[in-house]
Design an enzyme around this catalytic site. Structure first.
Site, mmCIF file in Angstrom:
data_model
loop_
_atom_site.group_PDB
_atom_site.id
_atom_site.type_symbol
_atom_site.label_atom_id
_atom_site.label_comp_id
_atom_site.label_asym_id
_atom_site.label_seq_id
_atom_site.Cartn_x
_atom_site.Cartn_y
_atom_site.Cartn_z
ATOM 1 N N ARG A 151 -25.590 -52.961 -16.763
ATOM 2 C CA ARG A 151 -26.596 -52.289 -17.022
ATOM 3 C C ARG A 151 -26.548 -51.409 -18.318
ATOM 4 O O ARG A 151 -25.526 -51.154 -18.715
ATOM 5 C CB ARG A 151 -26.525 -51.158 -15.804
ATOM 6 C CG ARG A 151 -27.305 -49.949 -15.993
ATOM 7 C CD ARG A 151 -27.529 -48.906 -15.163
ATOM 8 N NE ARG A 151 -28.335 -47.891 -15.499
ATOM 9 C CZ ARG A 151 -28.013 -46.594 -15.425
ATOM 10 N NH1 ARG A 151 -26.833 -46.164 -15.560
ATOM 11 N NH2 ARG A 151 -28.785 -45.692 -15.901
ATOM 12 N N ASN A 176 -26.227 -42.299 -9.528
ATOM 13 C CA ASN A 176 -25.102 -42.049 -10.592
ATOM 14 C C ASN A 176 -24.077 -41.051 -9.976
ATOM 15 O O ASN A 176 -24.670 -39.824 -9.335
ATOM 16 C CB ASN A 176 -25.409 -41.474 -11.944
ATOM 17 C CG ASN A 176 -26.067 -42.734 -12.777
ATOM 18 O OD1 ASN A 176 -26.112 -43.743 -12.299
ATOM 19 N ND2 ASN A 176 -26.365 -42.295 -13.945
ATOM 20 N N HIS A 184 -32.768 -43.624 -21.437
ATOM 21 C CA HIS A 184 -31.294 -42.946 -21.381
ATOM 22 C C HIS A 184 -31.348 -41.793 -22.219
ATOM 23 O O HIS A 184 -30.374 -41.730 -23.074
ATOM 24 C CB HIS A 184 -30.214 -43.833 -21.444
ATOM 25 C CG HIS A 184 -28.943 -43.302 -20.723
ATOM 26 N ND1 HIS A 184 -28.329 -44.182 -19.629
ATOM 27 C CD2 HIS A 184 -28.168 -42.338 -20.882
ATOM 28 C CE1 HIS A 184 -27.008 -43.435 -19.269
ATOM 29 N NE2 HIS A 184 -27.285 -42.072 -19.847
ATOM 30 N N GLU A 195 -23.849 -45.784 -11.910
ATOM 31 C CA GLU A 195 -22.791 -45.300 -12.563
ATOM 32 C C GLU A 195 -21.916 -44.793 -11.792
ATOM 33 O O GLU A 195 -22.117 -44.086 -10.729
ATOM 34 C CB GLU A 195 -23.194 -44.298 -13.772
ATOM 35 C CG GLU A 195 -23.954 -44.799 -14.722
ATOM 36 C CD GLU A 195 -24.279 -43.589 -15.709
ATOM 37 O OE1 GLU A 195 -23.465 -42.499 -15.719
ATOM 38 O OE2 GLU A 195 -25.312 -43.734 -16.565
ATOM 39 N N TYR A 252 -20.052 -39.171 -9.665
ATOM 40 C CA TYR A 252 -18.682 -39.081 -10.353
ATOM 41 C C TYR A 252 -17.535 -38.080 -9.509
ATOM 42 O O TYR A 252 -16.280 -38.600 -9.752
ATOM 43 C CB TYR A 252 -18.860 -38.571 -11.588
ATOM 44 C CG TYR A 252 -19.613 -39.284 -12.628
ATOM 45 C CD1 TYR A 252 -20.739 -39.445 -13.006
ATOM 46 C CD2 TYR A 252 -18.688 -39.914 -13.669
ATOM 47 C CE1 TYR A 252 -21.400 -40.290 -13.777
ATOM 48 C CE2 TYR A 252 -19.193 -41.149 -14.600
ATOM 49 C CZ TYR A 252 -20.590 -41.060 -14.497
ATOM 50 O OH TYR A 252 -21.015 -41.993 -15.457
ATOM 51 N N GLU A 312 -19.409 -39.874 -26.004
ATOM 52 C CA GLU A 312 -19.750 -39.040 -24.793
ATOM 53 C C GLU A 312 -20.583 -37.693 -24.989
ATOM 54 O O GLU A 312 -20.214 -36.660 -24.973
ATOM 55 C CB GLU A 312 -18.526 -38.787 -24.296
ATOM 56 C CG GLU A 312 -18.251 -37.861 -23.000
ATOM 57 C CD GLU A 312 -19.240 -38.491 -21.619
ATOM 58 O OE1 GLU A 312 -19.578 -39.729 -21.762
ATOM 59 O OE2 GLU A 312 -19.174 -37.707 -20.733
ATOM 60 N N TRP A 313 -21.831 -38.036 -25.610
ATOM 61 C CA TRP A 313 -22.711 -36.845 -25.746
ATOM 62 C C TRP A 313 -22.200 -35.831 -26.530
ATOM 63 O O TRP A 313 -21.367 -35.816 -27.586
ATOM 64 C CB TRP A 313 -23.684 -36.540 -24.731
ATOM 65 C CG TRP A 313 -24.126 -37.742 -23.919
ATOM 66 C CD1 TRP A 313 -23.632 -38.476 -22.632
ATOM 67 C CD2 TRP A 313 -25.243 -38.665 -24.476
ATOM 68 N NE1 TRP A 313 -24.464 -39.582 -22.368
ATOM 69 C CE2 TRP A 313 -25.306 -39.742 -23.360
ATOM 70 C CE3 TRP A 313 -26.097 -38.319 -25.600
ATOM 71 C CZ2 TRP A 313 -26.159 -40.551 -23.478
ATOM 72 C CZ3 TRP A 313 -27.105 -39.459 -25.649
ATOM 73 C CH2 TRP A 313 -27.044 -40.494 -24.677
ATOM 74 N N ASN A 365 -32.953 -42.529 -16.721
ATOM 75 C CA ASN A 365 -31.564 -42.019 -16.328
ATOM 76 C C ASN A 365 -31.441 -40.786 -15.987
ATOM 77 O O ASN A 365 -31.685 -40.015 -16.967
ATOM 78 C CB ASN A 365 -30.461 -42.588 -17.324
ATOM 79 C CG ASN A 365 -29.297 -42.210 -16.794
ATOM 80 O OD1 ASN A 365 -28.393 -43.022 -16.168
ATOM 81 N ND2 ASN A 365 -28.532 -41.482 -17.617
ATOM 82 N N GLU A 366 -31.232 -40.349 -14.937
ATOM 83 C CA GLU A 366 -30.626 -38.696 -14.720
ATOM 84 C C GLU A 366 -31.642 -37.688 -15.439
ATOM 85 O O GLU A 366 -31.453 -37.107 -16.347
ATOM 86 C CB GLU A 366 -29.138 -38.431 -15.308
ATOM 87 C CG GLU A 366 -28.154 -39.339 -14.726
ATOM 88 C CD GLU A 366 -26.946 -38.883 -15.073
ATOM 89 O OE1 GLU A 366 -26.615 -38.320 -16.054
ATOM 90 O OE2 GLU A 366 -25.893 -39.439 -14.624
ATOM 91 N N GLN A 426 -25.265 -44.196 -26.912
ATOM 92 C CA GLN A 426 -23.960 -44.298 -26.636
ATOM 93 C C GLN A 426 -23.021 -45.161 -27.290
ATOM 94 O O GLN A 426 -21.614 -45.173 -27.821
ATOM 95 C CB GLN A 426 -23.348 -44.005 -25.227
ATOM 96 C CG GLN A 426 -23.868 -42.738 -24.753
ATOM 97 C CD GLN A 426 -23.448 -42.558 -23.348
ATOM 98 O OE1 GLN A 426 -24.100 -42.864 -22.252
ATOM 99 N NE2 GLN A 426 -22.493 -41.913 -22.928
HETATM 100 C C1 GBH Z 1 -23.290 -39.656 -16.971
HETATM 101 O O1 GBH Z 1 -23.839 -38.541 -16.389
HETATM 102 C C2 GBH Z 1 -24.299 -40.097 -18.100
HETATM 103 O O2 GBH Z 1 -25.281 -40.832 -17.397
HETATM 104 C C3 GBH Z 1 -23.632 -40.864 -19.110
HETATM 105 O O3 GBH Z 1 -24.305 -41.159 -19.994
HETATM 106 C C4 GBH Z 1 -22.323 -40.471 -19.527
HETATM 107 O O4 GBH Z 1 -21.648 -40.861 -20.157
HETATM 108 C C5 GBH Z 1 -21.426 -40.154 -18.067
HETATM 109 O O5 GBH Z 1 -22.172 -39.358 -17.168
HETATM 110 C C6 GBH Z 1 -19.978 -39.580 -18.325
HETATM 111 O O6 GBH Z 1 -20.076 -37.984 -18.569
HETATM 112 O O7 GBH Z 1 -20.511 -29.436 -17.935
HETATM 113 O O8 GBH Z 1 -22.215 -27.988 -16.731
HETATM 114 O O9 GBH Z 1 -22.791 -29.200 -18.569
HETATM 115 C C7 GBH Z 1 -23.077 -37.887 -15.326
HETATM 116 C C8 GBH Z 1 -23.759 -36.544 -14.876
HETATM 117 C C9 GBH Z 1 -24.189 -34.435 -15.162
HETATM 118 C C10 GBH Z 1 -22.191 -35.033 -15.630
HETATM 119 C C11 GBH Z 1 -24.143 -33.057 -16.130
HETATM 120 C C12 GBH Z 1 -21.827 -33.971 -16.536
HETATM 121 C C13 GBH Z 1 -22.338 -31.893 -17.188
HETATM 122 C C14 GBH Z 1 -22.363 -30.291 -16.306
HETATM 123 N N1 GBH Z 1 -23.507 -35.456 -15.859
HETATM 124 N N2 GBH Z 1 -22.525 -32.753 -16.335
HETATM 125 S S1 GBH Z 1 -21.883 -29.225 -17.590
#
Ligand code: GBH
Length: 483
Positions: free
Chosen positions: A80, A313, A126, A384, A315, A441-442, A172-173, A23
């Site tokens: 991290r 992690n 990651h 996170e 959110y 952001e992926w 990670n995750e 990222q």
């Molecule tokens: C984190 O994941 C990541 O570790 C990090 O790299 C990333 O930048 C950060 O979040 C912010 O996004 O819309 O149904 O596809 C957080 C957990 C799980 C959140 C999957 C977003 C998408 C669900 N993530 N989710 S969907």
């Protein structure tokens, strides 16, 4: 009830910021780095919003001194970050050559962090699997090969950095690698049963195989660390799991109430139950049957008891509505719907730029308590926590930098964490905000920003701190007990 004024955090509480290699680093072809599955995935048209990739990202490979200056200016105690496996072993495998330049880059960076008084916390994986391993043997789907290659990479990393790094995160995750990589196909390598999105994949079996293989690889790396390094290096190691809080869509409906626990089990206990209890959750066994891989004793012995700390992690929160009828074959959530509004149309929280993220700070306290009760009050490191801001990318700079929404998010969430510590006896000891700076952001590309620092992608990746950059230190200053 607790509030920011009453609750506190322990005097030795550690806080800082988090990022991930793909990222932020850029420099994908430099100094011997090989491609990862994300480099390949980003080249497929339509996979990334705006057609972006991590090719340049924040250019952190060339700007480590700027990143460290940002951390210092924020007053951070810890950082991290993750290692790019294919920068260290370009092809990734246990018989492939080691890239000295990759090791040197991270060694210098770690030394520079220490010189600045910042404690490194290092994530080994990651999501950026060396692409060659995916091509060679199917990557995460191939247990024997993947576990052996990850173990080799982990040993090299512990050997090289172990005297300087005392906090290790293996994965990670794993939920994201498994579900988004092998069920929805929205993340690399993009496998899914949906043939409009990909010609390969079986979303009803592959995510469960991948999740299992990641757990075994985690366990193998932990065993190596404990057997060969821990005594001399004195560090600790764990895995980071993602998971949000769940509230019933209709609190009067017992099926919705029950589905909330099931939602968390499918998201978190999938990984945490084997680690803390030595088995998969009953709810998953019931729904998935033999699509959930069975534990063989050697693998389970690696996994059970393999966390020195729980990496969390977190959110946001969702409303959960139970589905009626049989679960679909490709269901990964536990036969339920994730909703942003409850039965009465009330939103779980304010809207952000991320469709999945609506802040609900009290859910953080509740999940910390839920995890603590289920897993015996483990030491928790929040690895996170953070938010995007609706429309941020389109704001004039001055307005963007005044990110009061993000400041409020951190006040509420860190306050809720202090409540969990003070009032619920949760053993939370560290907190890393996501993220130090805006970054790739992926699948959302560069349109969604999570940083406390603005990155100007059109002008040399210039970094400009937002209001929230300074706020986190002030929040912790109020909450951490003085010795
Ligand atoms: C984190 O994941 C990541 O570790 C990090 O790299 C990333 O930048 C950060 O979040 C912010 O996004 O819309 O149904 O596809 C957080 C957990 C799980 C959140 C999957 C977003 C998408 C669900 N993530 N989710 S969907």
């Amino acid at each position: 009830m607790g509030s920011i004024e009453q609750s506190t955090l322990p005097a030795d509480f550690v806080w800082g910021f988090a990022t991930a290699a793909y990222q932020i680093e850029g420099a994908v072809n430099e100094d011997g780095r090989g491609p990862s599955i994300w480099d390949t995935f980003c080249k497929i048209p339509g996979k990334i919003a705006g057609g972006g990739s991590g090719e340049i990202a924040c250019d952190s490979y060339h700007r480590t001194h700027e990143d460290i200056a940002l951390l210092k200016a924020c007053g951070a105690k810890a950082y991290r970050f993750s290692l790019s496996w294919s920068r260290i072993i370009a092809l990734g495998g246990r018989n492939d050559p080691v890239n000295e330049k990759g090791l040197q880059f991270y060694l210098r960076f770690i030394d520079d962090l220490h010189a600045a008084g910042i404690t490194p916390m290092v994530t080994l994986f990651h999501w950026d699997l060396p692409d060659e391993l995916n091509k060679r043997y199917g990557g995460l789907l191939n247990k024997e090969e993947f576990v052996a290659d990850f173990a080799n990479y982990a040993r090299l990393v512990f050997k090289t950095f172990g005297s300087k790094v005392k906090h290790w995160v293996t994965f990670n995750e794993p939920w994201c690698s498994s579900v988004l990589g092998y069920n929805t196909g929205s993340f690399a390598p993009g496998h899914t049963s949906d043939r409009t999105k990909s010609s390969v994949g079986d979303g009803s079996t592959e995510p469960w195989i991948v999740g299992h293989n990641i757990l075994v690889a985690h366990g193998a790396a932990v065993k190596i660390y404990r057997d060969e390094f821990k005594t001399q290096d004195g560090g600790e190691i764990g895995i980071t799991l993602n998971g949000d809080w769940a509230e019933p869509w209709d609190p009067e409906n017992p099926a919705d109430v029950e589905a909330c626990d099931r939602k968390i089990e499918f998201a978190i206990s999938w990984f945490a139950d084997p680690i803390y209890h030595g088995r998969y959750p009953e709810s998953m066994i019931k729904q998935l049957g033999d699509r959930l891989p069975a534990w063989i004793p050697e693998d389970l012995a690696l996994v059970h008891g393999s966390n020195d700390f729980y990496g969390m992690n977190h959110y946001c929160a969702n409303y959960i509505r139970a589905k009626t009828g049989q679960p679909e074959l490709n269901d990964i959530a536990g036969n339920l719907e994730l909703l942003l509004e409850d039965k009465n149309g009330v939103s779980i929280g304010p809207i952000t730029q991320s469709p999945w993220l609506r802040p609900c700070a009290v859910g953080f306290r509740k999940l910390l308590k839920w995890l603590s009760e289920r897993y015996g009050y483990p030491k928790i490191y929040v690895t996170e926590n953070g938010t995007s801001v609706l429309g941020e990318n389109d704001m004039p700079l001055e307005q963007l930098l005044d990110d009061e929404f993000r400041v409020q998010y951190f006040k509420d969430y860190i306050g809720a964490m202090a409540d969990a510590f003070t009032l619920d006896g949760v053993n939370v000891r560290a907190y890393m905000a996501w993220s130090l700076m805006d970054n790739f952001e992926w699948a959302e590309g560069y349109e969604t920003r999570f940083g406390v620092t603005y990155v100007d992608y059109d002008h040399d990746q210039k970094r400009i701190p937002k209001k929230s950059a300074k706020s986190i230190g002030q929040i912790f200053e109020r909450l951490i007990q003085k010795v």
